[in-house]
Design an enzyme around this catalytic site. Sequence first.
Site, PDB file in Angstrom:
ATOM      1  CE  LYS A 240      37.661  26.427  35.455  1.00  0.00           C
ATOM      2  NZ  LYS A 240      36.265  26.832  35.428  1.00  0.00           N
TER       3      LYS A 240
ATOM      4  CB  ILE B 167      35.124  32.377  39.963  1.00  0.00           C
ATOM      5  CG1 ILE B 167      35.769  33.491  39.124  1.00  0.00           C
ATOM      6  CG2 ILE B 167      34.655  31.224  39.079  1.00  0.00           C
ATOM      7  CD1 ILE B 167      34.927  34.124  38.064  1.00  0.00           C
ATOM      8  N   GLY B 168      33.959  31.630  42.888  1.00  0.00           N
ATOM      9  CA  GLY B 168      33.385  30.655  43.825  1.00  0.00           C
ATOM     10  C   GLY B 168      33.708  29.221  43.451  1.00  0.00           C
TER      11      GLY B 168
ATOM     12  CB  CYS C 149      38.314  27.449  49.518  1.00  0.00           C
ATOM     13  SG  CYS C 149      39.305  26.005  49.845  1.00  0.00           S
TER      14      CYS C 149
ATOM     15  N   GLY D 202      50.133  40.362  41.036  1.00  0.00           N
ATOM     16  CA  GLY D 202      50.583  41.691  40.656  1.00  0.00           C
ATOM     17  C   GLY D 202      51.512  41.788  39.468  1.00  0.00           C
TER      18      GLY D 202
ATOM     19  N   GLY E  24      48.480  35.749  36.397  1.00  0.00           N
ATOM     20  CA  GLY E  24      47.043  35.468  36.345  1.00  0.00           C
ATOM     21  C   GLY E  24      46.262  36.493  35.559  1.00  0.00           C
TER      22      GLY E  24
HETATM   23  C1  LIG Z   1      39.121  35.157  37.426  1.00  0.00           C
HETATM   24  C2  LIG Z   1      40.021  34.572  38.464  1.00  0.00           C
HETATM   25  C3  LIG Z   1      39.791  33.279  38.921  1.00  0.00           C
HETATM   26  C4  LIG Z   1      40.620  32.713  39.891  1.00  0.00           C
HETATM   27  N1  LIG Z   1      40.384  31.438  40.307  1.00  0.00           N
HETATM   28  C5  LIG Z   1      41.225  30.846  41.206  1.00  0.00           C
HETATM   29  C6  LIG Z   1      41.044  29.479  41.569  1.00  0.00           C
HETATM   30  O1  LIG Z   1      40.138  28.779  41.079  1.00  0.00           O
HETATM   31  N2  LIG Z   1      41.908  28.958  42.484  1.00  0.00           N
HETATM   32  C7  LIG Z   1      42.943  29.680  43.025  1.00  0.00           C
HETATM   33  O2  LIG Z   1      43.703  29.142  43.845  1.00  0.00           O
HETATM   34  N3  LIG Z   1      43.144  30.977  42.674  1.00  0.00           N
HETATM   35  C8  LIG Z   1      42.323  31.563  41.778  1.00  0.00           C
HETATM   36  N4  LIG Z   1      42.548  32.866  41.383  1.00  0.00           N
HETATM   37  C9  LIG Z   1      43.705  33.629  41.938  1.00  0.00           C
HETATM   38  C10 LIG Z   1      44.901  33.597  40.953  1.00  0.00           C
HETATM   39  O3  LIG Z   1      45.364  32.286  40.770  1.00  0.00           O
HETATM   40  C11 LIG Z   1      46.061  34.476  41.439  1.00  0.00           C
HETATM   41  O4  LIG Z   1      46.588  33.919  42.636  1.00  0.00           O
HETATM   42  C12 LIG Z   1      45.635  35.912  41.706  1.00  0.00           C
HETATM   43  O5  LIG Z   1      44.792  36.389  40.679  1.00  0.00           O
HETATM   44  C13 LIG Z   1      46.856  36.853  41.843  1.00  0.00           C
HETATM   45  O6  LIG Z   1      47.637  36.849  40.683  1.00  0.00           O
HETATM   46  P1  LIG Z   1      47.521  37.978  39.509  1.00  0.00           P
HETATM   47  O7  LIG Z   1      47.738  39.312  40.155  1.00  0.00           O
HETATM   48  O8  LIG Z   1      48.614  37.598  38.545  1.00  0.00           O
HETATM   49  O9  LIG Z   1      46.151  37.849  38.933  1.00  0.00           O
HETATM   50  C14 LIG Z   1      41.721  33.461  40.420  1.00  0.00           C
HETATM   51  C15 LIG Z   1      41.942  34.765  39.943  1.00  0.00           C
HETATM   52  C16 LIG Z   1      41.120  35.330  38.988  1.00  0.00           C
HETATM   53  C17 LIG Z   1      41.404  36.715  38.512  1.00  0.00           C
END
Ligand SMILES: Cc1cc2nc3c(=O)[nH]c(=O)nc-3n(C[C@H](O)[C@H](O)[C@H](O)COP(=O)(O)O)c2cc1C
Length: 293
Positions: A51, A77-78, A136, A250, A271
Amino acid sequence: MTVFPPLLSRRLWGRSFDSPIILAGGTAGFGTELILTDGGCLEGVAAVVSKSVTLNPRAGNPPPRIQETEFGLLNSIGLANPGVYSVVSHVLEQSVNMSCPLIVNVAGETEDEFARVVQVLEGSPVPWAYEVNVSCPNVASGGLPFGSDPRAVERISRTVAGVTARPFCVKLTPNAGSLVETAVAAQEGGASGVTVCNTFLGMKMDWKTGTTLLRKKVAGYSSPALLPLVVARVWQVSQAVSVPVLASGGVARGEDILELLAAGAEMVQVGSRLMRRPHAPRELLQEARGLLE
Ligand SMILES: Cc1cc2nc3c(=O)[nH]c(=O)nc-3n(C[C@H](O)[C@H](O)[C@H](O)COP(=O)(O)O)c2cc1C
């Protein structure tokens, strides 16, 4: 050079892997949480992205900050995290025995903060590499993401490259500016790769009351329906840069991984899928192998 159909064994930054799958930042803690609950969750995983880690501890946004929608997931989440000093002294040591390397995702509120966080992480032998999250908000320029300004991304990459010999990729945002221009800027600044891309902006309204379901209102949206948007961006970026492209966004099926590799990704992050299927990497890899056979 991409071979078709793509191979599942991959090389990234001097290391070889049997799988292209990397766990995406923020969806797998620091990896150790997965080992504690069920070591099998890391089967088929080449590396874990942590994270986002910031200089100071952050509580993140007030809840509710996660909401499932019919076809995807909204999160705000922030960047909740214990801060880099605590991560180095208490968290990373637990990742030492993880079966795969850890890429630490770093974030900042100012341009300088990214390199300061990396400098502190350099005190630990654990990180294999870094992922610099420029999605961010840049507090000094009214909260627009750093990633909306290619020159800011180039400066951030250059300062990070100046404090570490470890590889690092820059995780781009699809929500502002030109992703291709920003990827080129990251490479010019010395980044060893780019992650394409972070979540897309989304919002869910309660139409009866006019309020939003998440307290932060606008959030990051992830969904298998976004795969074609990510495939297009991975393809565009991989035509423009020579550093490895890590796809993110995705993936829900083994076929999605093959598609992203065919579009030019070197590795593929998974993710949100982990929240439904903690053993997704193993399943996705099996599916992809089956299709190739
Ligand atoms: C619950 C949650 C928390 C995430 N926290 C971060 C984070 O802390 N830093 C970051 O760069 N991306 C964060 N992401 C983005 C994911 O790393 C990823 O790039 C995004 O969800 C797209 O991939 P996915 O479709 O496989 O989920 C977060 C995504 C989710 C769903």
